[in-house]
Each structure stands twice: as C-alpha cells, then as structure tokens.
Design a protein around this motif. Structure first.
Motif, PDB file in Angstrom:
ATOM      1  N   GLU A  72       6.641  10.733 -15.917  1.00 25.00           N
ATOM      2  CA  GLU A  72       5.776   9.873 -15.477  1.00 25.00           C
ATOM      3  C   GLU A  72       6.510   9.001 -14.430  1.00 25.00           C
ATOM      4  O   GLU A  72       7.387   9.069 -14.214  1.00 25.00           O
ATOM      5  N   PRO A  73       5.304   8.592 -12.996  1.00 19.55           N
ATOM      6  CA  PRO A  73       5.999   8.102 -12.346  1.00 19.55           C
ATOM      7  C   PRO A  73       7.622   7.216 -12.706  1.00 19.55           C
ATOM      8  O   PRO A  73       7.297   6.577 -13.389  1.00 19.55           O
ATOM      9  N   PHE A  74       8.284   6.948 -11.234  1.00 19.78           N
ATOM     10  CA  PHE A  74       9.618   6.500 -12.245  1.00 19.78           C
ATOM     11  C   PHE A  74       9.515   5.255 -10.676  1.00 19.78           C
ATOM     12  O   PHE A  74       9.291   4.335 -10.832  1.00 19.78           O
ATOM     13  N   GLY A  75       9.045   5.646  -9.998  1.00 18.86           N
ATOM     14  CA  GLY A  75      10.034   5.199  -8.476  1.00 18.86           C
ATOM     15  C   GLY A  75       9.259   6.067  -7.246  1.00 18.86           C
ATOM     16  O   GLY A  75       9.424   7.396  -7.597  1.00 18.86           O
ATOM     17  N   ILE A  76      10.008   5.334  -6.018  1.00 19.37           N
ATOM     18  CA  ILE A  76       9.826   6.191  -4.739  1.00 19.37           C
ATOM     19  C   ILE A  76      11.294   5.775  -4.067  1.00 19.37           C
ATOM     20  O   ILE A  76      11.997   4.756  -4.368  1.00 19.37           O
ATOM     21  N   VAL A  77      11.599   7.096  -3.607  1.00 22.08           N
ATOM     22  CA  VAL A  77      12.777   6.784  -2.250  1.00 22.08           C
ATOM     23  C   VAL A  77      12.039   7.018  -0.999  1.00 22.08           C
ATOM     24  O   VAL A  77      10.752   7.551  -0.449  1.00 22.08           O
ATOM     25  N   ILE A  78      12.270   5.496  -0.028  1.00 19.04           N
ATOM     26  CA  ILE A  78      11.313   5.376   1.266  1.00 19.04           C
ATOM     27  C   ILE A  78      12.418   4.933   2.150  1.00 19.04           C
ATOM     28  O   ILE A  78      13.526   4.367   2.021  1.00 19.04           O
ATOM     29  N   ILE A  79      11.862   5.813   3.460  1.00 18.95           N
ATOM     30  CA  ILE A  79      12.978   5.475   4.521  1.00 18.95           C
ATOM     31  C   ILE A  79      12.078   5.152   5.747  1.00 18.95           C
ATOM     32  O   ILE A  79      10.554   5.782   5.728  1.00 18.95           O
ATOM     33  N   ASN A  80      12.439   3.722   6.129  1.00 21.93           N
ATOM     34  CA  ASN A  80      11.289   3.286   7.108  1.00 21.93           C
ATOM     35  C   ASN A  80      12.340   3.481   7.818  1.00 21.93           C
ATOM     36  O   ASN A  80      13.150   3.747   9.300  1.00 21.93           O
ATOM     37  N   LEU A  81      11.500   4.239   9.072  1.00 20.90           N
ATOM     38  CA  LEU A  81      11.996   4.830  10.870  1.00 20.90           C
ATOM     39  C   LEU A  81      11.262   3.543  11.765  1.00 20.90           C
ATOM     40  O   LEU A  81       9.865   3.427  11.702  1.00 20.90           O
ATOM     41  N   ASN A  82      12.043   3.548  12.925  1.00 20.65           N
ATOM     42  CA  ASN A  82      12.017   2.915  14.116  1.00 20.65           C
ATOM     43  C   ASN A  82      10.972   4.223  15.049  1.00 20.65           C
ATOM     44  O   ASN A  82      11.720   4.819  15.432  1.00 20.65           O
ATOM     45  N   PHE A  83       9.639   3.874  14.636  1.00 23.07           N
ATOM     46  CA  PHE A  83       8.828   4.904  15.735  1.00 23.07           C
ATOM     47  C   PHE A  83       9.760   4.825  16.371  1.00 23.07           C
ATOM     48  O   PHE A  83       9.850   5.720  17.798  1.00 23.07           O
ATOM     49  N   SER A 105       0.889  -0.897   0.223  1.00 25.00           N
ATOM     50  CA  SER A 105      -0.213  -0.032  -0.078  1.00 25.00           C
ATOM     51  C   SER A 105       0.802   1.261   0.425  1.00 25.00           C
ATOM     52  O   SER A 105       0.481   2.254  -0.625  1.00 25.00           O
ATOM     53  N   TYR A 106       2.041   1.276   0.434  1.00 22.57           N
ATOM     54  CA  TYR A 106       3.159   2.000   0.725  1.00 22.57           C
ATOM     55  C   TYR A 106       3.482   2.732  -0.384  1.00 22.57           C
ATOM     56  O   TYR A 106       3.286   3.694  -0.944  1.00 22.57           O
ATOM     57  N   PHE A 107       3.926   1.647  -1.286  1.00 25.79           N
ATOM     58  CA  PHE A 107       4.222   2.506  -2.589  1.00 25.79           C
ATOM     59  C   PHE A 107       3.111   2.090  -3.463  1.00 25.79           C
ATOM     60  O   PHE A 107       2.982   3.790  -4.421  1.00 25.79           O
ATOM     61  N   GLN A 108       2.332   2.431  -3.225  1.00 30.56           N
ATOM     62  CA  GLN A 108       0.646   2.732  -4.533  1.00 30.56           C
ATOM     63  C   GLN A 108       0.829   3.624  -3.978  1.00 30.56           C
ATOM     64  O   GLN A 108       0.478   4.955  -4.740  1.00 30.56           O
ATOM     65  N   GLU A 109       0.293   3.875  -2.620  1.00 26.94           N
ATOM     66  CA  GLU A 109      -0.144   4.950  -2.227  1.00 26.94           C
ATOM     67  C   GLU A 109       0.991   6.408  -2.699  1.00 26.94           C
ATOM     68  O   GLU A 109       0.773   7.504  -2.841  1.00 26.94           O
ATOM     69  N   ALA A 110       2.373   6.102  -2.079  1.00 27.64           N
ATOM     70  CA  ALA A 110       3.162   6.626  -2.360  1.00 27.64           C
ATOM     71  C   ALA A 110       3.784   7.597  -3.941  1.00 27.64           C
ATOM     72  O   ALA A 110       3.582   8.303  -4.689  1.00 27.64           O
ATOM     73  N   ILE A 111       3.345   5.996  -4.747  1.00 28.77           N
ATOM     74  CA  ILE A 111       3.344   6.131  -6.328  1.00 28.77           C
ATOM     75  C   ILE A 111       2.774   6.750  -6.713  1.00 28.77           C
ATOM     76  O   ILE A 111       3.033   7.675  -8.011  1.00 28.77           O
ATOM     77  N   ARG A 112       1.688   7.400  -6.349  1.00 29.59           N
ATOM     78  CA  ARG A 112       0.001   8.157  -7.067  1.00 29.59           C
ATOM     79  C   ARG A 112       0.514   9.806  -6.633  1.00 29.59           C
ATOM     80  O   ARG A 112      -0.324  10.100  -7.070  1.00 29.59           O
ATOM     81  N   LEU A 113       1.127  10.196  -5.894  1.00 26.62           N
ATOM     82  CA  LEU A 113       1.965  10.996  -5.316  1.00 26.62           C
ATOM     83  C   LEU A 113       2.217  12.378  -6.282  1.00 26.62           C
ATOM     84  O   LEU A 113       2.736  11.067  -7.344  1.00 26.62           O
ATOM     85  N   ARG A 114       1.763  13.106  -6.669  1.00 28.22           N
ATOM     86  CA  ARG A 114       2.494  14.134  -7.316  1.00 28.22           C
ATOM     87  C   ARG A 114       4.046  14.409  -7.104  1.00 28.22           C
ATOM     88  O   ARG A 114       5.084  13.959  -5.812  1.00 28.22           O
ATOM     89  N   VAL A 123       9.190   9.598  -7.160  1.00 31.26           N
ATOM     90  CA  VAL A 123      10.084  10.239  -8.517  1.00 31.26           C
ATOM     91  C   VAL A 123      10.073  10.404  -9.784  1.00 31.26           C
ATOM     92  O   VAL A 123       9.252   9.420 -10.175  1.00 31.26           O
ATOM     93  N   SER A 124      10.510  10.865 -10.514  1.00 30.25           N
ATOM     94  CA  SER A 124       9.292  10.355 -12.024  1.00 30.25           C
ATOM     95  C   SER A 124      10.702  10.533 -12.826  1.00 30.25           C
ATOM     96  O   SER A 124      11.410  11.351 -13.139  1.00 30.25           O
TER      97      SER A 124
END
Lengths: 641, 141
Positions: free
Chosen positions: A199-210, A152-161, A193-194
C-alpha cells in the motif's frame, strides 16, 4: 551598327557573361557548402548538449531512486504503527539518518533546494525535510513539518506504482498562491514508496531549482551561443530575454512558434529536431537556430523538453564580404584585361574587313592605287583578290573604251576632214565647169547651133546642180559639228535679207511677196538663213503660173509656252496628201518640180531638228504651206561639242 | 565683203591664182565688166612678192587692186598676205582682196586679221562675177 562593332560587342559581352556566370556559380556553391557546414556543426553540437541535459535528468531520477531505496525509508515504511516506544525511537533514528543523507545530498547538489520524505498519514504529513536556504542547509524541525496531502505533486506521485518516477512541470514557485519573487523555477521529482503490504506509504521528493540546474549545465558566461529551453507545449523556460520565460505562469504565453514560426513543426507534427535560419541576408549568414527534443527518461518518451541553440553567423557575412570584395576586384581586373584582349583581337580580325570596305568605297569614287589585303588566306583575302580582278578588268575595259573613243574621234575628224576637203575639192572643178560653160555661152552663144546651145545649157545646168548638191551636202555635213551658237535674231530682218538674195528672180517672175509680223527668236543664224533660202527656192521652183504669191507666215502657238510657228506659203503648187510626209526625205522629188535637186527640204528638216523643233507641210487647192517651229535650246548644245 | 574704194583706172589689177582655169574665168569675166584697168596674172605668191619688190624700186607702178587666192602650193594666200603686210611700204597698200573658193568664216576672219581689205568667194555664175568687178567702179551702188 558595323560588323566590327557587333563582333566587338559580342566578344566582350560573351567574356563578361561567362565570367559573371562562373563567378555566380562559384559563389553560390561556396555559400551552399558553408551553410551546410554550419548547419551540420550546429546539429552535432546540439546533439551533444542535449545528451548532457538528458544525463542530468537521469542523474536526478537516479538520485530520487537512491533516496527512495535508503534503509531509512524502508524501515519507516514498514513500521507504521507509532504507539510502540521502541518503534518510535527507531523511527526517530531512521528519520535522523534520512535527514543526514538528505543534507549530504543537498550539499553535493547545489541546485537541489529541498529533499523530503512525505508520508500518506496525516494527510500527507512531511516526515523528513531538509531545505536549502541560500547557502544554508537546514533540517526542518518536527513541529514545522507541514501537511502536503492536498498538493498536486503529492497526489500524482502517490498514485504511481512502485518504481515509477514522478516529474512535475517546470514552473515558477508560488507562496500562498502568488509567484515567489525573485522568480524560482522549480522541478519536482518524486518516487512513491509503498509499505510491506504494497500500500502507498509515502513519497520521496526532491525539489530542484531549475534555473541553477540549467545554469550549471550551460553556464552563460562560457557560452558564445544563445540557449533556449522550452517545455513540451513550447513555452519558453529559458530565453535570452528572461521576461519571455514562464509566460504561462502569468497568464500570457510565449512559445517557440511565436518566436520561430518555422519551428512549429516540432509541436504540431511531433518532429524531434529542426534547424532554421533566421535573419539571413545571404545563404550563409544570419542566425542558425537548432531545437532538439530532450527526453527526461530513456524509457518513457512522454516527458520531454526542447533544447534550442542559436549561433550567429553574421561574422560569416563580414568575412564573406571581404573575400567577396577581393574576388570582385580581381575579377574586375581580369575582366578588364579580357575585354581589352577581346577588343584588340576583334579589331585585328575585323581590320581586313574595314580595309576592304574602305577600298570598295575608294573604287566607287574612282580612285586608284587601292590598298587591298590580297595576301590573306581567309574570306577577306578572297574578296580582296576578286576586287583586284574586278579593278583590273574595269581598268582594261576603261582603256578599251578610251581607245575606242579615240579611234571614233579620229574617225569623226577624218570624216569631217574628208567631207570638208571632198566638198571643197569637188567644188572647185564644179565651179570651173559651170564658169566655163557660162563663159562659153557668153562668148560663143550666138554662133552656136540650137543643138549646141541646148548642150551648153545642159552642161551649165548639170554643173550648177553639182554645185548646189555640194553646197547642200556641206551644210548637211557641217550641221552635226555644233560649232554654232544660237543668237537672238529679229526674224523679220533675217527673212527680208534672204528675200533680197532672190530679188531678181522674184521681180522677173512677178511674184508677190508678203511678210507677216515675225517675232524675235533664239536661232542658229546661218542655218536659219539656209532654211528660208531653201524653202523660198523650193517655192519658186515648184510653183508655176504667173500670179504666184509668196507669204512668209508667223503664228503664235496655243500649245503651252509662247512658241511661234513660222512658215513659207506659196500659191501655184500643190502636194498630194499622201506625199506630205515624204516630202522631207532626201532626194525625194515630186513630179511637179520643175527644177531643184531634192536635197533642199531634207536640209530644212535637219536644220529644224538641230533646233529641236517641228517642221511639216500643209497643202490644199493651189497652195503649199511649209510650217515650222524652233524648239528650246538643249543643255550643253550651245557650244562646241 | 566688197571694198568701197574706187580704184584708180590707170593702175593694174593683179590676179594671183595657181589655177589656169580660174585665171581664165576671172579674166574673161573681167573683160566683160566695166573696169578698164590693165590686168596682170601671177601664178604664185612668190611671183607677187617679186613683183612688189619691183614696185618698191619703182620699176613698176603700185597696183590698184590685188585679187589673191588662198589655196596655192608653196606659199598660200595667207602667208603671202602676211609677208606683204609686214613689209614697210606695203602695210596699207595695195588694196588686197582675197578671192577664193572658200566661204568659211574662219578664213574671213583670218584674212582681216592678216591685213586683207576684203574677202570674196569666187562666184559660180559669170553674171555674179561681172557684178563683182563692176562694184569697184564709181557707178555701182
């Protein structure tokens, strides 16, 4: 209650109430100020802490942006075609470069657990991935990179502008659908990232230990206060009791309003901050809990968390108790002094009042030498002076009365003396005249002419009358003296002895005498003799005719007590009905009287009066009946008075 | 109060009274009574005492009866009575009777206390007076 007690109670009560009210007001003011201070301090502190969290989030988003702006990312996004070998090697160099940066970043930020570049190609295949495992930072090999297109995180992130940051919900990390143990709360921040075509290329994502992220910000060892964190829906993410955190991940929700119902306004009414006091015994004690909205982004206000700080003020209760104890002690001592002072003062004030009261009682009991506070200037002084005046007035009156009494007594004595002496001094010459006249009759009577005889008889008569008058007058005068005592007398004996005095007369006139059965009564002996004597004389004198009958009567009265009505009844005379009443007035003489001086019956009346009795006359054809009763002895009349 | 003694007809009866008139009345009534004693009239208490002193020295006979008035100037009857009764020899004789105007019970009591043998209020009527004197004779009842 006496006025003194009332005044005292009032004064003491007033002092106590005033002191108490002041104490309460001061205490209330003091605690209000403290409570406000506490609140303000906490809120300021909360503001500061919230800002720190906000900046930390800023930092995260900056980091993501930074990574997304790396040349490597750009380069990879531009060349998608992987056929060319040059491109492939360049792509490899770019990936390595990115990996190095990711690694350094991980090293720098201990709470980042994963940094990835994920492309849209191949169903979201990870392009670069660096993981942190415990203290180890590892770049994941190409073969092990996974496809994350379905996440889901990917799908939601990739949708963003472009430029928009994606932030996930903070929740517990799951492996294959199950919550990973030990629990690991995770926050994902990604940026799309486009490619050159937009066009959407991909996402850069950081996972954080909250958890460690939060812990670094608010290390629990350093904190005196209790920290809470809740997500936008209110679920606890940080709580002193870890079991209550991330409830939503286990199907049971534990939210802020569940623990602090008064804070529901944060979630219902969209307030941005709220402070409540929990478990407060008094205004300034208990736990103060402050919750504050923290935005992730400055610009976008939709994503936020709630940071909560709770400070415990029970120590306030302790120090307040100590202060309160001391204050109470001092106040009690002061109050005791004040009440004692009030008591003494009111006593002083009311003492003259008591003095006057005591004096008034003394006056009532007839005392003298009374102690009055006449010198005072207040109302009691006025009262005292008036009393004094009254007293002297009373004394004066008393003295006057006593003087009058004395002079009256003296007058009485003089009168009695006069009466006694006068009658005595009158009696002697009167007796001598009568005696001489008698002698004259005896010695010369035969030789005197009829005229002369007549004159002599008249002289005798006049002298005798004088004597009778005097003796009656003496009886009358003596009656009031009260020197006589009642005695129990056998009336029959008494009557017969009186009759004896008239034996000659009765014999010579052939009067028939009958004596009825007479009772025994308590009477004044000599007076009763005079009574009978006078009545008998009266009967003898007024009756005419040869066959006169004299009856000494007695009859028991029907009225109440066994009173007797005695009487002297004679035939041979009569009194007209309208005269019957007047008959007892002194010097009343009836026409039918042949002799007598007119005083006899009035003396009888006085004698009966002295006995508190009744006397009256009855008459009819040829008879007169004098009837009388002797009353009961009055109090204190039996002896000299 | 009448004296029951029958008095000796030989000895005198003494009247003591300051009033001429009373002495006259008494004497005239006495003379008309049955008593035949010689009588002596004295007009003061002192005179009586003087006379009794002569009785003491046997100059004169002891009287059979003394009729003593109370109200007299100088020594009054009570004083005289008391004086006499205090003297030896006169403690029980002679027979002394108060003959007075007074009829007060106080005077009666006083007389008895002081040693009189009797008390008689002076009668108004001559008949009574004569009766009084007759009461001293044997055949009075």
């Amino acid at each position: 209650m006496t006025i003194t007690s009332q005044v005292r109670s009032f004064a003491i009560g007033l002092v106590a109430c005033t002191a108490g009210s002041i104490g309460l007001v001061v205490y209330w003011g003091y605690t209000s100020i403290i409570a406000t201070e506490q609140r303000q301090t906490l809120e300021r502190y909360g503001e500061v802490e919230a800002k720190r969290l906000h900046y930390a989030f800023q930092e995260l988003s900056n980091d993501v942006r930074l990574l997304a702006g790396l040349p490597g990312v750009r380069g990879l996004s531009r060349f998608r075609d992987t056929d060319s070998a040059i491109v492939q090697s360049r792509q490899q160099r770019w990936k390595d470069g990115l990996a190095a940066v990711f690694t350094e970043m991980l090293r720098a930020k201990s709470h980042y657990v994963q940094i990835r570049l994920i492309g849209v190609a191949e169903n979201g295949r990870e392009l670069v991935r660096v993981d942190r495992h415990m203290d180890d930072i590892q770049r994941i090999a190409e073969q092990e990179l996974q496809q994350k297109g379905g996440r889901s995180y990917f799908q939601e992130a990739i949708r963003l502008r472009d430029g928009q940051l994606y932030l996930s919900q903070i929740n517990l990390n799951r492996e294959q659908g199950l919550v990973e143990i030990p629990y690991r709360p995770v926050l994902r921040a990604a940026i799309p990232v486009s490619d050159s075509a937009g066009e959407p290329f991909g996402i850069v994502i950081i996972n954080l230990n909250f958890a460690s992220f939060f812990d670094e910000l608010y290390p629990s060892e350093n904190l005196r206060d209790t920290y809470y964190l809740a997500n936008a829906a209110g679920d606890f993410l940080v709580h002193p009791n870890p079991d209550l955190t991330y409830g939503f991940d286990f199907g049971k929700r534990y939210r802020v309003p569940d623990e602090f119902p008064s804070l529901s306004s944060l979630f219902d009414a969209a307030d941005s901050e709220e402070t409540v006091r929990v478990d407060a015994l008094t205004v300034a004690t208990g736990e103060l809990v402050h919750f504050r909205k923290v935005h992730f982004f400055d610009v976008d206000e939709s994503r936020h968390l709630f940071l909560g700080i709770a400070t415990n003020h029970d120590e306030v209760a302790r120090s307040a108790a100590v202060i309160g104890g001391r204050a109470t002690l001092i106040t009690t001592i002061l109050l005791a002094f004040a009440m004692a002072a009030a008591y003494l003062l009111t006593s002083r004030l009311t003492r003259p009042l008591n003095q006057i009261t005591a004096a008034a009682q003394q006056i009532a009991e007839g005392g003298s030498n009374i102690d009055l506070p006449v010198d005072r200037r207040d109302e009691t002084g006025t009262l005292a002076r008036v009393f004094e005046q009254m007293l002297s007035g009373l004394k004066e009156k008393e003295q006057r009365i006593q003087a009058t009494n004395r002079s009256l007594q003296q007058s009485n004595i003089d009168l009695e003396h006069f009466a006694h002496v006068a009658s005595h001094d009158l009696r002697e010459p009167a007796r001598r005249v009568a005696g001489m006249a008698d002698l004259l009759m005896l010695s010369e009577g035969d030789g005197v002419s009829t005229e002369g005889r007549d004159l002599l008889l008249r002289i005798q008569g006049a002298a005798n009358k004088m004597l009778d008058q005097i003796s009656d007058f003496r009886v009358l005068a003596e009656i009031g003296q009260g020197t006589l005592l009642r005695r129990t007398m056998n009336m029959e004996e008494l009557v017969r002895s009186v009759l004896d005095e008239f034996s000659n007369e009765l014999e010579s006139r052939r009067i028939v005498v009958d004596v009825e059965a007479l009772p025994t009564l308590d009477v004044y002996e000599s007076l009763t003799r005079v009574l009978y004597r006078n009545l008998i004389v009266n009967a003898i004198q007024h009756a005419s005719g040869a066959q006169m009958r004299l009856l000494l009567t007695a009859e028991e009265s029907t009225a109440g007590e066994a009173d007797w009505i005695l009487g002297v009844r004679n035939t041979g005379s009569q009194i007209a009905e309208d005269h019957l009443v007047n008959v007892f007035a002194p010097f009343t003489r009836l026409e039918t009287a042949t002799s007598g001086n007119g005083m006899g019956l009035s003396v009888c009346k006085r004698i009966i009066d002295r006995h508190s009795g009744q006397i009256w006359a009855e008459s009819g054809t040829d008879y007169v009946h004098f009837r009388f009763s002797f009353g009961k002895e009055e109090h204190g009349c039996g002896s000299d008075n | 109060m009448a004296v029951e003694a029958i008095i000796d007809q030989e000895r005198p009866i003494i009247f003591v009274d300051d009033s001429d008139d009373d002495l006259l009345i008494a004497r005239e009534c006495y003379l008309r009574s049955k008593l035949k004693n010689p009588i002596l009239s004295l007009q003061s208490g002192d005179a009586l005492i003087e006379h009794l002193e002569r009785v003491e020295t046997n100059e004169v006979a002891m009287p059979a009866l003394v009729l003593l008035d109370i109200n007299m100037p100088g020594m009054n009857g009570f004083e005289v009575l008391s004086e006499i009764r205090q003297r030896d020899g006169f403690k029980s004789v002679p027979v002394i009777m108060m003959l007075t105007n007074s009829d007060s019970p106080r005077d009666v009591e006083m007389s008895i206390q002081l040693g009189a043998n009797g008390f008689q209020t002076k009668p108004y009527r001559t008949t009574e007076y004569i009766e009084f004197f007759n009461s001293f004779t044997a055949d009075s009842d």
